[in-house]
Scaffold this motif. Structure first.
Motif, PDB file in Angstrom:
ATOM      1  N   GLY A  92       0.793  -1.219   0.000  1.00 35.22           N
ATOM      2  CA  GLY A  92       0.000   0.000   0.000  1.00 35.22           C
ATOM      3  C   GLY A  92       0.827   1.272   0.000  1.00 35.22           C
ATOM      4  O   GLY A  92       2.027   1.279  -0.315  1.00 35.22           O
ATOM      5  N   THR A  93       0.152   2.366   0.414  1.00 32.19           N
ATOM      6  CA  THR A  93       0.731   3.702   0.334  1.00 32.19           C
ATOM      7  C   THR A  93       0.394   4.502   1.586  1.00 32.19           C
ATOM      8  O   THR A  93      -0.741   4.480   2.053  1.00 32.19           O
ATOM      9  CB  THR A  93       0.175   4.456  -0.897  1.00 32.19           C
ATOM     10  OG1 THR A  93       0.445   3.695  -2.079  1.00 32.19           O
ATOM     11  CG2 THR A  93       0.798   5.829  -1.030  1.00 32.19           C
ATOM     12  N   VAL A  94       1.391   5.210   2.104  1.00 32.77           N
ATOM     13  CA  VAL A  94       1.159   6.270   3.080  1.00 32.77           C
ATOM     14  C   VAL A  94       1.226   7.588   2.320  1.00 32.77           C
ATOM     15  O   VAL A  94       2.216   7.868   1.637  1.00 32.77           O
ATOM     16  CB  VAL A  94       2.197   6.255   4.216  1.00 32.77           C
ATOM     17  CG1 VAL A  94       2.092   7.529   5.064  1.00 32.77           C
ATOM     18  CG2 VAL A  94       2.008   5.024   5.090  1.00 32.77           C
ATOM     19  N   VAL A  95       0.151   8.382   2.409  1.00 33.06           N
ATOM     20  CA  VAL A  95       0.077   9.672   1.726  1.00 33.06           C
ATOM     21  C   VAL A  95       0.244  10.781   2.759  1.00 33.06           C
ATOM     22  O   VAL A  95      -0.547  10.879   3.704  1.00 33.06           O
ATOM     23  CB  VAL A  95      -1.262   9.855   0.991  1.00 33.06           C
ATOM     24  CG1 VAL A  95      -1.312  11.218   0.309  1.00 33.06           C
ATOM     25  CG2 VAL A  95      -1.472   8.743  -0.027  1.00 33.06           C
ATOM     26  N   LEU A  96       1.286  11.598   2.594  1.00 32.97           N
ATOM     27  CA  LEU A  96       1.471  12.792   3.413  1.00 32.97           C
ATOM     28  C   LEU A  96       0.766  13.939   2.705  1.00 32.97           C
ATOM     29  O   LEU A  96       1.110  14.278   1.563  1.00 32.97           O
ATOM     30  CB  LEU A  96       2.959  13.087   3.608  1.00 32.97           C
ATOM     31  CG  LEU A  96       3.763  11.962   4.280  1.00 32.97           C
ATOM     32  CD1 LEU A  96       5.241  12.349   4.366  1.00 32.97           C
ATOM     33  CD2 LEU A  96       3.220  11.628   5.654  1.00 32.97           C
ATOM     34  N   ASN A  97      -0.221  14.540   3.374  1.00 35.69           N
ATOM     35  CA  ASN A  97      -1.169  15.430   2.707  1.00 35.69           C
ATOM     36  C   ASN A  97      -1.240  16.776   3.413  1.00 35.69           C
ATOM     37  O   ASN A  97      -2.291  17.205   3.868  1.00 35.69           O
ATOM     38  CB  ASN A  97      -2.552  14.749   2.693  1.00 35.69           C
ATOM     39  CG  ASN A  97      -3.552  15.466   1.827  1.00 35.69           C
ATOM     40  OD1 ASN A  97      -3.227  15.931   0.739  1.00 35.69           O
ATOM     41  ND2 ASN A  97      -4.786  15.572   2.303  1.00 35.69           N
TER      42      ASN A  97
END
Length: 198
Positions: free
Chosen positions: A107-112
């Motif tokens: 998966g992905t960790v999104v820094l937003n």
């Protein structure tokens, strides 16, 4: 709402947000098992500092602005999406690893972050090291302050704001994988030692 309590799940247990929302708040903790979402459902770190221990995420886990999700144990397996500052507000927000651990999965960790880089952070507690595994991605805009061994992909993107986008700072990092800036974004490396693997 899971508020101020610990839920310990067996290896095959599933906590699901199916067309609704599961909110962690007030010092809640989930130990073991799997988190998942369906039909536009979401699991959210709603307020305060809440904890995940050796959990697998398959769906959408959102860390609301101004909160911290602390990870303990040895592994966070993320085969879905974890979004730090998912409601994109201007308050410091963090995913923090409070033990030597591996962030793995597909998966992905999104820094937003909204504007300032500290509004979306990937951190480690004092003295701990995070290993970012092959096949997993951290992307977006914000700060990576973790003491980090990167075997996966770190990508600076989402460059709809001027100036810095993804900033590596605070602790030493080792890169055995891929670090990149795409789509006009910036990758800043500030005041740290970055060791490139072979």
């Amino acid at each position: 709402d899971v508020e101020g309590i610990t839920i310990t799940q067996g290896p095959s247990a599933l906590l699901m947000a199916d067309g609704g929302t599961v909110r962690l708040q007030g010092g809640a903790a989930i130990v073991g098992g799997t988190l998942d979402t369906a039909n536009n459902g979401a699991i959210v770190n709603n307020n305060g500092a809440n904890t995940l221990t050796d959990v697998t995420n398959l769906g959408s886990f959102n860390i609301f602005s101004g909160t911290t999700t602390a990870v303990t144990g040895t592994t966070l397996t993320n085969n879905g999406t974890v979004t730090v500052n998912s409601n994109r507000s201007g308050v410091p927000t963090a995913l923090r690893f409070d033990s030597d651990a591996t962030l793995g999965g597909t998966g992905t960790v999104v820094l937003n972050r909204d504007w300032h880089e500290d509004q979306a952070q990937l951190n480690t507690g004092a003295g701990f090291t995070l290993t970012h595994a092959v096949g997993h991605t951290v992307r977006g805009r914000g700060q990576i302050n973790a003491r980090l061994i990167n075997d996966g992909t770190i990508a600076s993107d989402l460059s709809d704001l001027t100036g810095q986008t993804l900033v590596l700072r605070t602790n030493a990092k080792t890169n055995n994988g891929l670090m990149q800036a795409t789509g006009g974004a910036y990758l800043y490396i500030v005041g740290i030692t970055l060791t490139q693997g072979p």
